[in-house]
Motif scaffolding. Structure first.
Motif, PDB file in Angstrom:
ATOM      1  N   UNK A  49       0.707  -1.268   0.048  1.00  0.00           N
ATOM      2  CA  UNK A  49       0.091   0.010  -0.044  1.00  0.00           C
ATOM      3  C   UNK A  49       0.730   1.369   0.014  1.00  0.00           C
ATOM      4  N   UNK A  50       2.131   1.211  -0.188  1.00  0.00           N
ATOM      5  CA  UNK A  50       2.988   2.493  -0.265  1.00  0.00           C
ATOM      6  C   UNK A  50       2.530   3.441  -1.332  1.00  0.00           C
ATOM      7  N   UNK A  51       1.987   2.849  -2.395  1.00  0.00           N
ATOM      8  CA  UNK A  51       1.548   3.757  -3.577  1.00  0.00           C
ATOM      9  C   UNK A  51       0.235   4.513  -3.216  1.00  0.00           C
ATOM     10  N   UNK A  52      -0.563   3.822  -2.327  1.00  0.00           N
ATOM     11  CA  UNK A  52      -1.627   4.556  -1.901  1.00  0.00           C
ATOM     12  C   UNK A  52      -1.273   5.691  -0.915  1.00  0.00           C
ATOM     13  N   UNK A  53      -0.307   5.346   0.135  1.00  0.00           N
ATOM     14  CA  UNK A  53      -0.275   6.124   1.334  1.00  0.00           C
ATOM     15  C   UNK A  53       0.927   7.251   0.825  1.00  0.00           C
ATOM     16  N   UNK A  54       1.826   7.130  -0.103  1.00  0.00           N
ATOM     17  CA  UNK A  54       2.834   8.033  -0.441  1.00  0.00           C
ATOM     18  C   UNK A  54       3.078   8.069  -1.831  1.00  0.00           C
ATOM     19  N   UNK A  55       2.619   7.393  -2.782  1.00  0.00           N
ATOM     20  CA  UNK A  55       2.598   7.684  -4.271  1.00  0.00           C
ATOM     21  C   UNK A  55       3.384   6.728  -4.944  1.00  0.00           C
ATOM     22  N   UNK A  56       3.197   6.481  -6.221  1.00  0.00           N
ATOM     23  CA  UNK A  56       3.951   5.490  -6.942  1.00  0.00           C
ATOM     24  C   UNK A  56       5.254   5.457  -6.679  1.00  0.00           C
ATOM     25  N   UNK A  57       6.122   6.515  -6.591  1.00  0.00           N
ATOM     26  CA  UNK A  57       7.402   6.498  -6.346  1.00  0.00           C
ATOM     27  C   UNK A  57       7.943   5.645  -5.190  1.00  0.00           C
ATOM     28  N   UNK A  58       7.022   5.410  -4.063  1.00  0.00           N
ATOM     29  CA  UNK A  58       7.244   4.736  -3.226  1.00  0.00           C
ATOM     30  C   UNK A  58       7.064   3.088  -3.425  1.00  0.00           C
ATOM     31  N   UNK A  59       6.798   2.785  -4.270  1.00  0.00           N
ATOM     32  CA  UNK A  59       6.437   1.378  -4.577  1.00  0.00           C
ATOM     33  C   UNK A  59       7.732   0.729  -4.908  1.00  0.00           C
ATOM     34  N   UNK A  60       7.876  -0.482  -3.965  1.00  0.00           N
ATOM     35  CA  UNK A  60       9.364  -1.009  -4.395  1.00  0.00           C
ATOM     36  C   UNK A  60       9.712  -1.514  -5.891  1.00  0.00           C
TER      37      UNK A  60
END
Length: 242
Positions: A49-60
Motif C-alpha cells: 500500500x505504499x503507492x496509496x499512502x505515499x505515491x507511485x515513487x514509493x512502490x518497491x
C-alpha cells in the motif's frame, strides 16, 4: 494518434497475430511502443500500500511501474492483449493492473485518462473471453479511459496460420468496426458510464472524509488529491483535458 500496445504474454501465438492484424487495420504510423509482460514488469504487487499512502515513487517496483505509466500517459490509444488463462487474463497482466490500482478513480486518477481510448484483444478455445475483457476493462474504466472497445475471437487452432479464412474474416470485420468507432484525439469524450463512475467516487470521497473528521482522524491522501484538483467542487477531469 499515439498507440501503445501492452502484451499480456511474450508468447507470439494467435493473440499476437490478432494484435498485428489490428495494427495493420488502424495503421502502424502512430505505434510508439510495445510493453511485453512479464519482461517489462516481472514483479507481483506486494500489497504494501505504499503507492496509496505515499505515491507511485514509493512502490518497491517503481523502476518498472513508473516507466509503464509514463508511456500510458503519453499514448492516445492503448491496445491491451491477453489470451484467456483459466477464464481470466494472464497472471502477468493481472500483476501490472494490480500495480496501477492507485490510479483508479477511488484514489488518485489522472485527468488525462479521460481523453483516451483503448482496445482489448483476446481469444480462447472455449469460455472466458468475457471475463478476460472485464478484467482489463475494469481497470481501464476506473482509470477514467473515455472509450473502451473489445475484440474477441473463439479459436480451436493453436497457430494463426491454421485458422480458417471464415474466422479470420470475422475477426477483420470486428477490427474494421472498431477502427470506424475510434475518434480523433481532439474529439474523444468520456461516456456517460465513465462520468457516472466519477460522480459516485466523488460522493464516496466526501462521505469517507466526513466520517473520518467525525472520528478525529486525519484526511486521507486521496481526499487531499481530489480537493487539490477541485473535483469535490465544480471542476471535472474531462473538462481539464480539452
Amino acid at each position: 494518434m499515439k498507440i501503445l500496445v501492452i502484451n499480456g504474454t511474450e508468447h507470439r501465438g494467435c493473440t499476437h497475430a490478432m494484435k498485428e492484424t489490428f495494427l495493420d487495420v488502424v495503421g502502424r504510423d502512430g505505434l510508439m511502443a510495445e510493453i511485453w509482460l512479464p519482461r517489462d514488469c516481472p514483479e507481483f504487487c506486494l500489497g504494501c500500500k505504499a503507492c496509496f499512502y505515499e505515491g507511485m515513487d514509493a512502490c518497491p517496483h517503481s523502476g518498472y511501474t513508473i516507466p509503464i505509466w509514463d508511456r500510458i500517459i503519453e499514448a492516445d490509444l492503448f491496445i491491451f492483449t491477453s489470451p484467456v488463462y483459466v477464464f481470466h487474463v494472464t497472471a502477468q497482466m493481472k500483476a501490472l493492473l494490480d500495480h496501477l490500482a492507485t490510479k483508479w478513480m477511488a484514489h488518485t486518477p489522472d485527468e488525462r485518462m479521460f481523453g483516451k481510448q483503448a482496445v482489448i484483444i483476446t481469444n480462447a478455445a472455449g469460455a472466458g473471453m468475457g471475463s478476460t475483457i472485464k478484467d482489463i476493462g475494469d481497470s481501464l474504466r476506473y482509470w477514467g479511459v473515455a472509450r473502451v472497445y473489445p475484440i474477441k475471437l473463439g479459436l480451436h487452432e493453436s497457430r494463426w496460420e491454421h485458422v480458417t479464412a471464415k474466422r479470420k474474416a470475422k475477426f477483420m470485420r470486428q477490427c474494421e468496426k472498431v477502427r470506424r468507432r475510434l475518434r480523433p484525439t481532439d474529439k474523444v469524450r468520456p461516456s456517460l458510464g465513465i462520468k457516472g463512475r466519477f460522480m459516485v467516487m466523488r460522493i464516496a470521497q466526501r462521505l469517507i472524509h466526513r466520517d473520518l473528521m467525525k472520528r478525529g482522524e486525519p484526511e486521507t491522501r486521496d481526499h487531499a488529491y481530489w480537493n487539490a484538483k477541485g473535483w469535490l467542487g465544480r471542476a471535472r477531469p474531462w473538462k481539464a483535458v480539452r
